[in-house]
Design a protein around this motif. Structure first.
Motif, PDB file in Angstrom:
ATOM      1  N   ARG A 148      -9.780  -3.542   5.253  1.00  0.00           N
ATOM      2  CA  ARG A 148     -10.472  -4.091   4.088  1.00  0.00           C
ATOM      3  C   ARG A 148      -9.562  -5.044   3.307  1.00  0.00           C
ATOM      4  O   ARG A 148     -10.014  -6.064   2.783  1.00  0.00           O
ATOM      5  N   VAL A 161     -11.261   0.217  -1.203  1.00  0.00           N
ATOM      6  CA  VAL A 161     -10.595  -0.928  -1.817  1.00  0.00           C
ATOM      7  C   VAL A 161     -11.262  -2.208  -1.346  1.00  0.00           C
ATOM      8  O   VAL A 161     -11.704  -2.321  -0.198  1.00  0.00           O
ATOM      9  N   GLN A 200      -8.386   1.158   5.391  1.00  0.00           N
ATOM     10  CA  GLN A 200      -7.992   0.517   4.142  1.00  0.00           C
ATOM     11  C   GLN A 200      -7.314  -0.815   4.409  1.00  0.00           C
ATOM     12  O   GLN A 200      -7.581  -1.819   3.732  1.00  0.00           O
ATOM     13  N   PRO A 202     -10.075   4.241   0.307  1.00  0.00           N
ATOM     14  CA  PRO A 202     -10.716   3.610   1.460  1.00  0.00           C
ATOM     15  C   PRO A 202     -11.824   2.625   1.107  1.00  0.00           C
ATOM     16  O   PRO A 202     -12.341   1.948   1.995  1.00  0.00           O
ATOM     17  N   VAL A 251       0.864  -1.179   0.000  1.00  0.00           N
ATOM     18  CA  VAL A 251       0.000   0.000   0.000  1.00  0.00           C
ATOM     19  C   VAL A 251       0.904   1.234   0.000  1.00  0.00           C
ATOM     20  O   VAL A 251       1.685   1.435   0.925  1.00  0.00           O
TER      21      VAL A 251
END
Length: 235
Positions: free
Chosen positions: A35, A104, A32, A102, A6
Motif C-alpha cells: 500500500r 495505511v 502494508q 494494514p 515503517v
C-alpha cells in the motif's frame, strides 16, 4: 530524498508475531508495504526493526523479498529511527509509519509530504487534531529536526516515540496538519489483538480482490453498509 520508515517488531505482547501474520495470502507487513508503494511522492521505503533475536524471522523474510531493512536499538526508537534515516543517504524528509497499520493509505502519505514541502514545516501530521481512524496516521519530519533532537539528552517519552520531542515543541519546530472533513477518530483499524487481525482479514477478503489499492472510503462503505464481514473467508 524522502524516506518512509515503517516501524515493525515481532514482540507484541497481545499478538506476538503479528508482522508476519497472514493477511489475504501474504504477511501483514508485506500488505502494508504494498500500500505504501502506491504513494506518488517517490519515497524510498525501509522497515526498521530491532537487533534482537526475536526479530530475526521478520528481518530475514523481508530481506529475502528484496525489502530494505534497518536493525537498531530495541527500546530507544528515536535512536533507531534516526540511525535508519542517516544510513539511507541524503534525506530531506522522513515519513513515519507504524507497523500495525494494514490500512495505511499512500494518498495520505502524498498529502503529508506535499504539505511539508509547501509549508516548510518541520513536522506534519494528520494525528493532531485527530480526525482519521487510528491506523491511518502519517507523520513527516525534516531530517534536520530529527537529527537535532536525537543529538540531545532526552527523557523516556522521546525514546519510545521518535517524533515526540519534535511534536511536543511547536514553539521550536514549525508544525502543520491536515484533517478529514468528518471526524472518524472513533474508528480504530490498528492490528493489536487477534480480533483486530480477524477484522483486517475480513476487510481484505471483501475489498482486495477487486481493488488492492482500496481506500478509506471503501472501508467506511463496507463497515457502514450492514455487510456481514464474518461471511468473508479469513484468508
Amino acid at each position: 530524498m524522502i524516506l518512509t520508515i515503517v516501524q515493525a517488531r515481532m514482540g507484541s505482547k497481545r499478538l506476538p508475531g503479528k508482522a508476519l501474520a497472514s493477511l489475504h495470502g501474504q504477511p501483514m507487513i508485506w500488505r502494508q508495504l504494498e500500500r505504501l508503494r502506491g504513494a506518488r511522492c517517490g519515497a524510498k521505503v525501509v522497515v526498521a526493526t530491532s537487533c534482537e533475536a526475536s526479530d530475526d524471522p521478520l528481518a530475514g523474510w523481508l530481506v529475502s523479498q528484496g525489502q530494505a531493512v534497518f536493525r537498531g536499538a530495541p527500546t530507544d526508537l528515536l535512536d533507531r529511527f534516526t540511525r535508519c534515516a542517516l544510513s539511507a543517504g541524503p534525506v530531506s524528509h522522513v515519513v513515519r509509519i507504524k507497523g500495525d497499520a494494514p490500512f495505511v493509505d499512500g494518498r495520505l502519505v502524498d498529502e503529508a509530504v506535499r504539505l511539508a514541502w509547501t509549508t516548510g514545516a518541520a513536522y506534519v501530521s494528520n494525528r493532531e487534531p485527530a480526525s482519521y481512524p487510528a491506523g491511518l496516521e502519517v507523520e513527516v519530519v525534516t531530517m534536520s529536526a530529527l537529527a537535532e533532537v536525537a543529538a540531545e539528552p532526552r527523557e523516556t517519552l522521546a525514546r519510545v516515540s521518535p517524533t515526540a520531542a519534535i511534536r511536543s515543541r511547536p514553539d521550536r519546530f514549525r508544525q502543520a496538519s491536515f484533517r478529514h472533513p468528518r471526524d472518524l477518530s472513533g474508528f480504530d483499524w490498528r492490528v493489536k489483538t487477534a480480533a483486530d487481525l480477524a477484522f483486517a482479514r475480513s476487510v481484505y477478503a471483501a475489498l482486495h480482490p477487486a481493488d488492492p489499492d482500496f481506500g478509506l472510503e471503501d472501508v467506511l462503505d463496507l463497515v457502514g453498509g450492514g455487510i456481514d464481514l464474518a461471511s468473508y473467508a479469513a484468508a
